[in-house]
Structures are given as structure tokens and as C-alpha cells.
Scaffold this motif. Structure first.
Motif, mmCIF file in Angstrom:
data_model
loop_
_atom_site.group_PDB
_atom_site.id
_atom_site.type_symbol
_atom_site.label_atom_id
_atom_site.label_comp_id
_atom_site.label_asym_id
_atom_site.label_seq_id
_atom_site.Cartn_x
_atom_site.Cartn_y
_atom_site.Cartn_z
ATOM 1 N N HIS A 1 68.948 70.423 21.078
ATOM 2 C CA HIS A 1 69.803 69.874 20.021
ATOM 3 C C HIS A 1 70.411 68.534 20.399
ATOM 4 O O HIS A 1 70.801 67.762 19.524
ATOM 5 N N SER A 39 66.382 74.069 17.040
ATOM 6 C CA SER A 39 66.104 73.401 18.303
ATOM 7 C C SER A 39 65.628 74.417 19.330
ATOM 8 O O SER A 39 65.778 75.633 19.155
ATOM 9 N N PHE A 60 69.803 75.959 18.101
ATOM 10 C CA PHE A 60 70.683 75.400 17.079
ATOM 11 C C PHE A 60 69.881 75.056 15.824
ATOM 12 O O PHE A 60 68.766 74.539 15.904
ATOM 13 N N LEU A 112 68.697 73.001 12.659
ATOM 14 C CA LEU A 112 68.544 71.572 12.408
ATOM 15 C C LEU A 112 68.481 71.290 10.911
ATOM 16 O O LEU A 112 69.483 71.089 10.265
ATOM 17 N N PRO A 159 74.581 71.457 9.576
ATOM 18 C CA PRO A 159 74.559 70.935 10.947
ATOM 19 C C PRO A 159 74.911 69.452 11.010
ATOM 20 O O PRO A 159 74.664 68.700 10.060
ATOM 21 N N PHE A 197 72.753 66.143 15.966
ATOM 22 C CA PHE A 197 71.688 67.017 16.451
ATOM 23 C C PHE A 197 70.305 66.450 16.151
ATOM 24 O O PHE A 197 69.304 67.133 16.318
ATOM 25 N N PRO A 200 78.210 72.693 14.268
ATOM 26 C CA PRO A 200 77.010 73.313 14.831
ATOM 27 C C PRO A 200 76.782 74.698 14.235
ATOM 28 O O PRO A 200 77.721 75.472 14.032
ATOM 29 N N THR A 240 74.239 78.007 14.821
ATOM 30 C CA THR A 240 73.234 78.611 15.700
ATOM 31 C C THR A 240 72.291 79.493 14.899
ATOM 32 O O THR A 240 72.545 79.822 13.731
#
Length: 218
Positions: free
Chosen positions: A75, A115, A119, A121, A139, A143, A167, A169
């Protein structure tokens, strides 16, 4: 900028004059800039393409099935390897098209990239919005995702909702109670299934999002 504005307006007018647009369809404009031919050094060249986009009303109502695919980098790649130009819409769409073909192979319509370190994207042609704990989140561009103008307009137009650029996840994605993929051509499209697991579609909020987006032309 004046040349670009003139070219965009001419392309839009040409699409309209040609009678290409049917009821519900929208005119889409793409423009590109190249530094020029590496052989003759003629200098930068730009061009504009105007075309009819499909009527998005059906997909806004029915939603799409998406799969999660690994984008293949961490990320924080924008900071650790800025020469990869993540977040810049400046290179070929080969990876995005390959990802969409993989989604079709799996029986899905679209993709959510994550990612390598887990994470969330973006999509190959969209920005993700997730509703988590009654907050609409997306996000951050740090990133390596392209800042979403459509997503930004949705957040700005829903002043009564909690929104955040934070962020997200892969685990957050699993506990989200609603997901949308936002793009300039289709607006806000709900995700009805992710990796085969059904998701509820919030038709009322989807309609509000798209009302905000459609009103931008007024």
C-alpha cells in the motif's frame, strides 16, 4: 487549457449532432496527452474522443458482482517506489483489462483491488465506497489510488452522512454492510456480491448518490 476546453466541447457537440445518444445514455469524453513520437520529436500531441456511454440505470438498480484481486504491490508503494507512477493515469490499461477478464472468468462483473499487504485500493475503472459502522469510507490517494472525482462529489453531496477518507483493510471490506463502485460513466453502482458472498443493496442511498451526481449537469 483553452485548447482542451475547445476540443472537449467540439467532441460533445459532435456526439449530440450525430444523434448517437438514445434515451438514458450519456455522452462520455476521454482525452489523452502524449509527449510525442520518440523519433521525430514533433512535440506533445493531444486528442479527444467523444462517444455514447451505456444507460447506467439498469446496473445502478441491479448492482454488480465483484471479486477481490491482489494488485501485486504494498500500500505504501507511492513512497517506497515512486518511479512506478502508481496513482497516475498515464500508462497502458493492460493490467486493468486483464483483471476484468479474470473477473469474467470467475463469473463476476468487476474487481476490487487490494494491496499485497491487505489494504483495499480501487477498481480497474472505479473508486470504492464502503459503508462501515454507518460511515461511508474510501481509501486515501496516498495508497497509490487515483483520486476519485465521482466519489468526491458523492461525499460532498451527502452532507448529512458521516464520510471519511481512511485506510480500509480486506477485513474491513468483509464486514462492510454495503459497497459501491463509483465512476464518471456509470455513477454510483452498488456491489450485490463480493467473492460470491451476497451483499444487500441499499437502493435508497444508491438513488441519493446518483441524484447528487446527475444534478451536477444542471
Amino acid at each position: 487549457l483553452d485548447r482542451w476546453r475547445t476540443a472537449v466541447r467540439r467532441a460533445a457537440a459532435a456526439v449530440s449532432r450525430a444523434g448517437v445518444l438514445r434515451d438514458g445514455e450519456i455522452a462520455s469524453i476521454k482525452f489523452a496527452m502524449t509527449r510525442g513520437d520518440e523519433l521525430d520529436h514533433a512535440g506533445p500531441t493531444g486528442w479527444v474522443l467523444g462517444f455514447a456511454g451505456a444507460d447506467p440505470s439498469a446496473v445502478r438498480a441491479a448492482g454488480v458482482a465483484a471479486v477481490v484481486l491482489d494488485r501485486g504491490y504494498r500500500h505504501d508503494v507511492m513512497h517506497t517506489a515512486p518511479w512506478l507512477l502508481q496513482g497516475a493515469k498515464s500508462l497502458a490499461y493492460a493490467v486493468n483489462q486483464a483483471a476484468l477478464r479474470e473477473a469474467a472468468r470467475r463469473g463476476a462483473d468487476d474487481v476490487v483491488f487490494v494491496s499485497a499487504d491487505g489494504f483495499v485500493l480501487e477498481g480497474p475503472r472505479s473508486t470504492l465506497i464502503a459503508r462501515i459502522d454507518d460511515t461511508l469510507v474510501t481509501p486515501p490517494p496516498e495508497f497509490g489510488v487515483l483520486p476519485g472525482t465521482t466519489q468526491g462529489d458523492v461525499f460532498a453531496g451527502l452532507a448529512d452522512r458521516r464520510t471519511a477518507i481512511v485506510p480500509v483493510t480486506r477485513e474491513d471490506l468483509r464486514r462492510a454492510d454495503a459497497l459501491w463502485l463509483c465512476s464518471s460513466t456509470r455513477g454510483a453502482v452498488p456491489v450485490r456480491a463480493l467473492d460470491g458472498a451476497a451483499l444487500a443493496i441499499d437502493h435508497e442511498l444508491t438513488a441519493r448518490m446518483n441524484a447528487v451526481l446527475d444534478a451536477r449537469e444542471d
